[in-house]
Design a protein around this motif. Structure first.
Motif, short mmCIF file in Angstrom:
data_model
loop_
_atom_site.label_atom_id
_atom_site.label_comp_id
_atom_site.label_asym_id
_atom_site.label_seq_id
_atom_site.Cartn_x
_atom_site.Cartn_y
_atom_site.Cartn_z
N HIS A 1 4.08 12.88 4.72
CA HIS A 1 3.70 13.85 5.72
C HIS A 1 3.88 15.26 5.16
O HIS A 1 4.83 15.52 4.43
N VAL B 1 2.25 4.64 0.93
CA VAL B 1 2.25 5.47 2.13
C VAL B 1 2.25 6.92 1.71
O VAL B 1 3.11 7.36 0.94
N GLU B 2 1.28 7.69 2.21
CA GLU B 2 1.20 9.10 1.87
C GLU B 2 2.24 9.89 2.64
O GLU B 2 2.55 9.60 3.78
N ARG C 1 0.92 8.82 9.67
CA ARG C 1 0.62 8.98 8.26
C ARG C 1 -0.23 10.22 8.08
O ARG C 1 -0.93 10.64 8.99
N GLU D 1 -0.18 2.59 9.01
CA GLU D 1 -0.73 2.68 7.65
C GLU D 1 -1.53 1.42 7.36
O GLU D 1 -1.09 0.30 7.63
N HIS D 2 -2.72 1.61 6.80
CA HIS D 2 -3.57 0.45 6.53
C HIS D 2 -4.56 0.80 5.43
O HIS D 2 -4.83 1.97 5.17
N TYR E 1 0.84 -1.19 0.00
CA TYR E 1 0.00 0.00 0.00
C TYR E 1 0.88 1.24 0.00
O TYR E 1 1.89 1.31 0.68
N THR F 1 -8.01 1.58 3.68
CA THR F 1 -9.18 2.29 4.21
C THR F 1 -10.37 1.35 4.24
O THR F 1 -10.80 0.84 3.20
N THR G 1 6.72 4.38 11.79
CA THR G 1 5.88 3.31 11.30
C THR G 1 4.44 3.48 11.74
O THR G 1 3.58 2.72 11.34
#
Length: 447
Positions: free
Chosen positions: A36, A33-34, A51, A68-69, A31, A71, A48
């Motif tokens: 910051h 990661v957006e 996000r 992070e996961h 996935y 949605t 970790t």
């Protein structure tokens, strides 16, 4: 509309629910990661576990301490606010200690505001268990073996409520609507005039179809035609996102759960019962047909906790109750009517986007469409088993269909709680984009 009192096909139901529970995205999917925002110093935060909740430069970015996961946009459990999850990490404490008793008492009082009741004879209950436990509370306490129940079914969970009542010995008459519709008042009035029913049950939003049942006029009908019949609502997928006016609509029971629109992790059965329902329980000729779900055991406990007096029958979950307290504090601060309006506005936006993609809903009539979820028919050339993993690869989790008559033909999009109340998360936009791209990848193009 066919009326049936026969048993539901249990193996088929188990197969359908397993599809509902199965992961709808590859477990090893990477996935994105957006990043910051540059103006936030994250050096002191575990990298970790932080996000950005948005990449929209025009909105105020908020930070989350959640890992992070993907949605989660199924009809429950839903995404949770950080403050609610942080409440779960409260240190261990006595369930009869003054601090917890005070929190539990405030939690029960806030539930009155959520359900919109000021009737002192009504009683909220919060028990450890799932939403299904609410069915057992009703079946074990408010109807006796051999008494008649009228069940209005708009899908899988209406059928389940009927099954539960049968297990406890009730004689069940079921009015079942075709997928995407609901029983109509003339048919209900006819049934009520033909037999005396101890109670009537209705699923406010059936998660299998996204059908919203109307309650106000239904309750007025029951009180006019069969005034002694209790009006019981399965509100598992409606409480905190659909309007429920407990007092004004003269409801006798609403059962729900923590993990849907209320926005608290799963594990709590939450309900409100009227003074009339409590009186019906107290007038039973036979003992309650459950031990754990017995109002004889729980009623004094709930009354004591709400009065902030320590009490004990079975151990509650202090951490879950604290999380519920936080969620309800947020709901009350926002205002319940404002919360209902926000869910409706988000639902209108989502349903317009779905229509723009050329897709149809299981609930075709706008008056029958829920505001916390949408059940979406798939194009003929697209299979849910093919589409759902493509959504998962884009970090979005929808649910498959579970109504046995149409299970392979549709998917379900849950839009409740912070996913719609906190636009900075960008969940709705992300989901619509993933759906459009996923359908395209499956070969679908709007005509």
């Amino acid at each position: 509309m066919p009326r049936s009192s026969g048993p539901v096909d249990s193996p088929a139901r188990l197969s359908l629910i397993s599809r509902h529970l199965a992961p709808s995205y590859p477990l090893n999917t990477p996935y994105t990661v957006e990043r910051h925002p540059d103006n936030i110093d994250t050096s002191l935060l575990p990298k970790t576990q932080t996000r950005a909740l948005t990449t929209d430069a025009n909105s105020s970015a908020k930070m989350s301490t959640q890992p992070e996961h993907p949605t989660l946009l199924i009809p429950g459990p839903i995404e949770f606010d950080d403050a609610v999850l942080n409440s779960m990490s409260h240190y261990s404490e006595s369930h009869v200690g003054p601090a917890f008793v005070n929190v539990f008492g405030e939690t029960l009082s806030m539930l009155r505001k959520l359900f919109q009741t000021t009737d002192s004879s009504a009683q909220p209950f919060v028990l450890s268990g799932s939403g299904t436990l609410g069915w057992d509370l009703v079946a074990a306490n408010l109807i006796e073996p051999g008494e008649d129940a009228l069940v209005l079914s708009t899908g899988y969970f209406g059928d389940g409520f009927a099954d539960c009542l049968k297990v406890y010995g009730a004689n069940v008459t079921q009015i079942s609507a075709e997928p995407g519709s609901r029983p109509q008042l003339p048919e209900i009035e006819k049934a009520l005039s033909e037999k005396k029913y101890k109670l009537l049950t209705v699923t406010h939003v059936d998660t299998s179809t996204g059908v919203l049942s109307e309650l106000k006029n239904l309750s007025e009908l029951v009180h006019r035609v069969s005034p002694d019949t209790l009006v019981i609502v399965d509100g598992v997928c409606s409480v905190a996102c659909e309007e429920i006016d407990f007092d004004a609509w003269k409801l006798d029971g609403v059962v729900t759960a923590s993990q849907k629109a209320i926005g608290c992790p799963a594990g709590l059965s939450i309900s409100m019962f009227s003074g009339r329902a409590i009186q019906a329980f107290q007038n039973r000729q036979t003992p309650p047909t459950s031990y754990f779900a017995s109002m004889k055991n729980w009623l004094p406990i709930m009354q004591n906790y709400e009065a902030k007096k320590p009490s004990y029958f079975a151990t509650p979950s202090p951490q879950l109750v604290r999380a519920l307290h936080t969620a309800l504090t947020q709901i009350v601060a926002q205002g319940v009517k404002e919360r209902f309006a926000a869910h409706k506005a988000a639902s209108d936006k989502i349903k317009a986007a779905i229509a723009a993609l050329g897709l149809k809903q299981v609930a075709a009539n706008p008056d029958d469409q829920a505001h916390g979820m949408t059940a979406i028919y798939l194009p003929e050339n697209v299979k849910g088993a093919e589409l759902l993993p493509k959504l998962g690869a884009r970090g979005v989790v929808f649910a498959g269909g579970i109504h046995k008559a149409i299970a392979a033909k549709y998917i379900r999009f849950g839009h409740m709680g912070v996913s719609v109340l906190d636009p900075s998360r960008g969940h709705v936009e992300k989901a619509i984009k993933a759906l459009e791209e996923g359908l395209s990848e499956c070969g679908y193009q709007k005509a």
